[in-house]
Design a protein around this motif. Sequence first.
Motif, PDB file in Angstrom:
ATOM      1  N   ILE A 145       0.826  -1.206   0.000  1.00  0.00           N
ATOM      2  CA  ILE A 145       0.000   0.000   0.000  1.00  0.00           C
ATOM      3  C   ILE A 145       0.856   1.250   0.000  1.00  0.00           C
ATOM      4  CG2 ILE A 145      -1.680   1.311   1.363  1.00  0.00           C
ATOM      5  CD1 ILE A 145      -2.578  -1.602   2.357  1.00  0.00           C
ATOM      6  N   LEU A 146       1.915   1.255   0.829  1.00  0.00           N
ATOM      7  CA  LEU A 146       2.761   2.438   0.910  1.00  0.00           C
ATOM      8  C   LEU A 146       3.560   2.674  -0.369  1.00  0.00           C
ATOM      9  CD1 LEU A 146       4.012   2.182   4.605  1.00  0.00           C
ATOM     10  CD2 LEU A 146       2.312   3.758   3.652  1.00  0.00           C
ATOM     11  N   LYS A 147       3.659   1.638  -1.198  1.00  0.00           N
ATOM     12  CA  LYS A 147       4.323   1.786  -2.491  1.00  0.00           C
ATOM     13  C   LYS A 147       3.325   1.948  -3.640  1.00  0.00           C
ATOM     14  CE  LYS A 147       8.371  -1.086  -1.374  1.00  0.00           C
ATOM     15  NZ  LYS A 147       9.070  -2.344  -1.708  1.00  0.00           N
ATOM     16  N   PHE A 148       2.033   1.909  -3.324  1.00  0.00           N
ATOM     17  CA  PHE A 148       1.022   1.928  -4.388  1.00  0.00           C
ATOM     18  C   PHE A 148       1.123   3.237  -5.165  1.00  0.00           C
ATOM     19  CE2 PHE A 148      -3.011   1.837  -6.522  1.00  0.00           C
ATOM     20  CZ  PHE A 148      -3.287   0.483  -6.661  1.00  0.00           C
ATOM     21  N   PRO A 149       1.111   3.172  -6.507  1.00  0.00           N
ATOM     22  CA  PRO A 149       1.300   4.376  -7.327  1.00  0.00           C
ATOM     23  C   PRO A 149       0.220   5.433  -7.090  1.00  0.00           C
ATOM     24  CG  PRO A 149       0.616   2.495  -8.672  1.00  0.00           C
ATOM     25  CD  PRO A 149       0.965   1.950  -7.334  1.00  0.00           C
ATOM     26  N   CYS A 150       0.666   6.634  -6.781  1.00  0.00           N
ATOM     27  CA  CYS A 150      -0.262   7.721  -6.454  1.00  0.00           C
ATOM     28  C   CYS A 150      -1.188   8.063  -7.620  1.00  0.00           C
ATOM     29  CB  CYS A 150       0.526   8.969  -6.055  1.00  0.00           C
ATOM     30  SG  CYS A 150       1.428   8.807  -4.517  1.00  0.00           S
ATOM     31  N   ARG A 151      -0.639   8.062  -8.823  1.00  0.00           N
ATOM     32  CA  ARG A 151      -1.462   8.426  -9.981  1.00  0.00           C
ATOM     33  C   ARG A 151      -2.631   7.456 -10.144  1.00  0.00           C
ATOM     34  NH1 ARG A 151       0.266  11.899 -13.566  1.00  0.00           N
ATOM     35  NH2 ARG A 151       2.435  11.488 -12.965  1.00  0.00           N
ATOM     36  N   ASP A 152      -2.394   6.196  -9.849  1.00  0.00           N
ATOM     37  CA  ASP A 152      -3.460   5.195  -9.967  1.00  0.00           C
ATOM     38  C   ASP A 152      -4.531   5.406  -8.898  1.00  0.00           C
ATOM     39  OD1 ASP A 152      -2.400   2.663 -11.911  1.00  0.00           O
ATOM     40  OD2 ASP A 152      -0.893   4.045 -11.177  1.00  0.00           O
ATOM     41  N   LEU A 153      -4.103   5.700  -7.667  1.00  0.00           N
ATOM     42  CA  LEU A 153      -5.075   6.013  -6.621  1.00  0.00           C
ATOM     43  C   LEU A 153      -5.913   7.215  -7.019  1.00  0.00           C
ATOM     44  CD1 LEU A 153      -3.099   5.581  -3.269  1.00  0.00           C
ATOM     45  CD2 LEU A 153      -5.034   4.215  -4.051  1.00  0.00           C
ATOM     46  N   HIS A 154      -5.262   8.214  -7.590  1.00  0.00           N
ATOM     47  CA  HIS A 154      -5.952   9.419  -8.024  1.00  0.00           C
ATOM     48  C   HIS A 154      -7.008   9.093  -9.088  1.00  0.00           C
ATOM     49  CE1 HIS A 154      -6.421  13.707  -8.816  1.00  0.00           C
ATOM     50  NE2 HIS A 154      -6.324  13.441 -10.105  1.00  0.00           N
ATOM     51  N   THR A 155      -6.630   8.253 -10.061  1.00  0.00           N
ATOM     52  CA  THR A 155      -7.563   7.878 -11.123  1.00  0.00           C
ATOM     53  C   THR A 155      -8.771   7.143 -10.557  1.00  0.00           C
ATOM     54  OG1 THR A 155      -5.794   7.739 -12.780  1.00  0.00           O
ATOM     55  CG2 THR A 155      -7.826   6.537 -13.253  1.00  0.00           C
ATOM     56  N   ILE A 156      -8.526   6.158  -9.693  1.00  0.00           N
ATOM     57  CA  ILE A 156      -9.623   5.401  -9.080  1.00  0.00           C
ATOM     58  C   ILE A 156     -10.549   6.335  -8.320  1.00  0.00           C
ATOM     59  CG2 ILE A 156     -10.195   3.683  -7.310  1.00  0.00           C
ATOM     60  CD1 ILE A 156      -7.522   2.278  -8.091  1.00  0.00           C
ATOM     61  N   ASP A 157      -9.960   7.215  -7.539  1.00  0.00           N
ATOM     62  CA  ASP A 157     -10.745   8.147  -6.732  1.00  0.00           C
ATOM     63  C   ASP A 157     -11.578   9.075  -7.610  1.00  0.00           C
ATOM     64  OD1 ASP A 157     -11.497   9.333  -4.219  1.00  0.00           O
ATOM     65  OD2 ASP A 157     -10.202  11.029  -4.728  1.00  0.00           O
ATOM     66  N   GLN A 158     -10.953   9.642  -8.642  1.00  0.00           N
ATOM     67  CA  GLN A 158     -11.664  10.574  -9.513  1.00  0.00           C
ATOM     68  C   GLN A 158     -12.826   9.900 -10.239  1.00  0.00           C
ATOM     69  OE1 GLN A 158     -11.120  14.094 -10.065  1.00  0.00           O
ATOM     70  NE2 GLN A 158     -10.163  13.672  -8.090  1.00  0.00           N
ATOM     71  N   LEU A 159     -12.648   8.662 -10.644  1.00  0.00           N
ATOM     72  CA  LEU A 159     -13.736   7.944 -11.318  1.00  0.00           C
ATOM     73  C   LEU A 159     -14.928   7.730 -10.389  1.00  0.00           C
ATOM     74  CD1 LEU A 159     -11.639   5.310 -13.329  1.00  0.00           C
ATOM     75  CD2 LEU A 159     -12.969   7.204 -14.283  1.00  0.00           C
ATOM     76  N   TRP A 160     -14.638   7.349  -9.150  1.00  0.00           N
ATOM     77  CA  TRP A 160     -15.730   7.161  -8.187  1.00  0.00           C
ATOM     78  C   TRP A 160     -16.412   8.490  -7.849  1.00  0.00           C
ATOM     79  CZ3 TRP A 160     -18.329   3.033  -6.388  1.00  0.00           C
ATOM     80  CH2 TRP A 160     -17.786   1.771  -6.609  1.00  0.00           C
ATOM     81  N   LEU A 161     -15.623   9.535  -7.667  1.00  0.00           N
ATOM     82  CA  LEU A 161     -16.202  10.852  -7.368  1.00  0.00           C
ATOM     83  C   LEU A 161     -17.107  11.324  -8.492  1.00  0.00           C
ATOM     84  CD1 LEU A 161     -13.067  12.706  -5.909  1.00  0.00           C
ATOM     85  CD2 LEU A 161     -15.140  12.111  -4.640  1.00  0.00           C
ATOM     86  N   ALA A 162     -16.609  11.219  -9.728  1.00  0.00           N
ATOM     87  CA  ALA A 162     -17.360  11.724 -10.878  1.00  0.00           C
ATOM     88  C   ALA A 162     -18.653  10.954 -11.100  1.00  0.00           C
ATOM     89  CB  ALA A 162     -16.490  11.672 -12.127  1.00  0.00           C
ATOM     90  N   SER A 163     -18.636   9.661 -10.837  1.00  0.00           N
ATOM     91  CA  SER A 163     -19.816   8.827 -11.104  1.00  0.00           C
ATOM     92  C   SER A 163     -20.877   8.940 -10.009  1.00  0.00           C
ATOM     93  CB  SER A 163     -19.403   7.359 -11.249  1.00  0.00           C
ATOM     94  OG  SER A 163     -18.909   6.857 -10.017  1.00  0.00           O
ATOM     95  N   SER A 164     -20.504   9.511  -8.860  1.00  0.00           N
ATOM     96  CA  SER A 164     -21.441   9.564  -7.728  1.00  0.00           C
ATOM     97  C   SER A 164     -21.741  10.988  -7.274  1.00  0.00           C
ATOM     98  CB  SER A 164     -20.862   8.780  -6.542  1.00  0.00           C
ATOM     99  OG  SER A 164     -19.666   9.400  -6.078  1.00  0.00           O
ATOM    100  N   GLY A 165     -21.269  11.972  -8.028  1.00  0.00           N
ATOM    101  CA  GLY A 165     -21.474  13.350  -7.623  1.00  0.00           C
ATOM    102  C   GLY A 165     -20.742  13.698  -6.341  1.00  0.00           C
ATOM    103  N   GLY A 166     -19.584  13.054  -6.120  1.00  0.00           N
ATOM    104  CA  GLY A 166     -18.776  13.315  -4.930  1.00  0.00           C
ATOM    105  C   GLY A 166     -19.206  12.549  -3.693  1.00  0.00           C
TER     106      GLY A 166
END
Length: 288
Positions: A145-166
């Motif tokens: 987890i501590l090595k998990f790529p930040c850009r990928d976490l960002h992408t996953i998060d943004q997709l969930w935010l956008a699809s649920s209105g935050g």
Amino acid sequence: MLSDEQRRRLSEEKNSLQKAWDTTSQKLTQIRTALAIETDPSTKFKYEKQIQEEEKTLRELEDRLNEIEEQLESAPSIKLGSKQSKSLSDIPVTGFEASEVDADYTTLRDLLSTKKFKEADEETFRIMLWAARKETKGSLEKRDILKFPCRDLHTIDQLWLASSGGKFGLSVQKQIYLDIYKNDQRAFTDKTGEKLWEFAERVEWITGSGRGEQPIYDLRATIGHLPQKYLIKYILKIFFCEEREKERGKKKEEDIFYPDTFDILMEIEKAQCIDIVNAIFFRIQCQP
């Protein structure tokens, strides 16, 4: 504001500290395992002292890693978890803009665009395992987890935010966790796991009695309810271990001083799960 040179130096120090943390964590696990099977009192005492020393070292490393993360956040960049006004179609799902490890988030985007939240929850966990190269094992450890790529976490998060209105997303869950701790950064190093029960109730993963709730895979779910598969099993394991500890407390006093190997292993597993949950919430803050 950080210059490029300052950011580079901090990143190098962070990588070095992370390697030291990995080494110390592996050593601590080995000592704990040795303690679990040791019967000689003097040797057990020696192991316990070593555990205390290694735990202190881990805390010092984690404190410095926290400081570096906070400094890196001061650099001008898009903050992970900020509620962007992007639509799903505006979020990159392939290429370097989306992933540092060449992951493809097209399937996740398509599932979220059609509000197939159950399948999207499963896909989120699957692709996180893929990105961490843990598909075969089927679970993540703290060092993954501590090595998990930040850009990928960002992408996953943004997709969930956008699809649920935050309403859903990793950053939403992290903020709920921090709110419980009144935004105290020590939330990420709390070894007790005391607040995890409150978090799980807040996002309606468990009931007040501690029973697991059935997931709600639509927008009627409470804020932060999804995604959950990547995280919930660690939290439920912590609760299971706590129940085991309560049962253990009802046994005779002499048994408490000489717990069996199973009980010690349960304590180790609980501590590891708490570390994993804290690491997940901590890593969600990282900058892509």
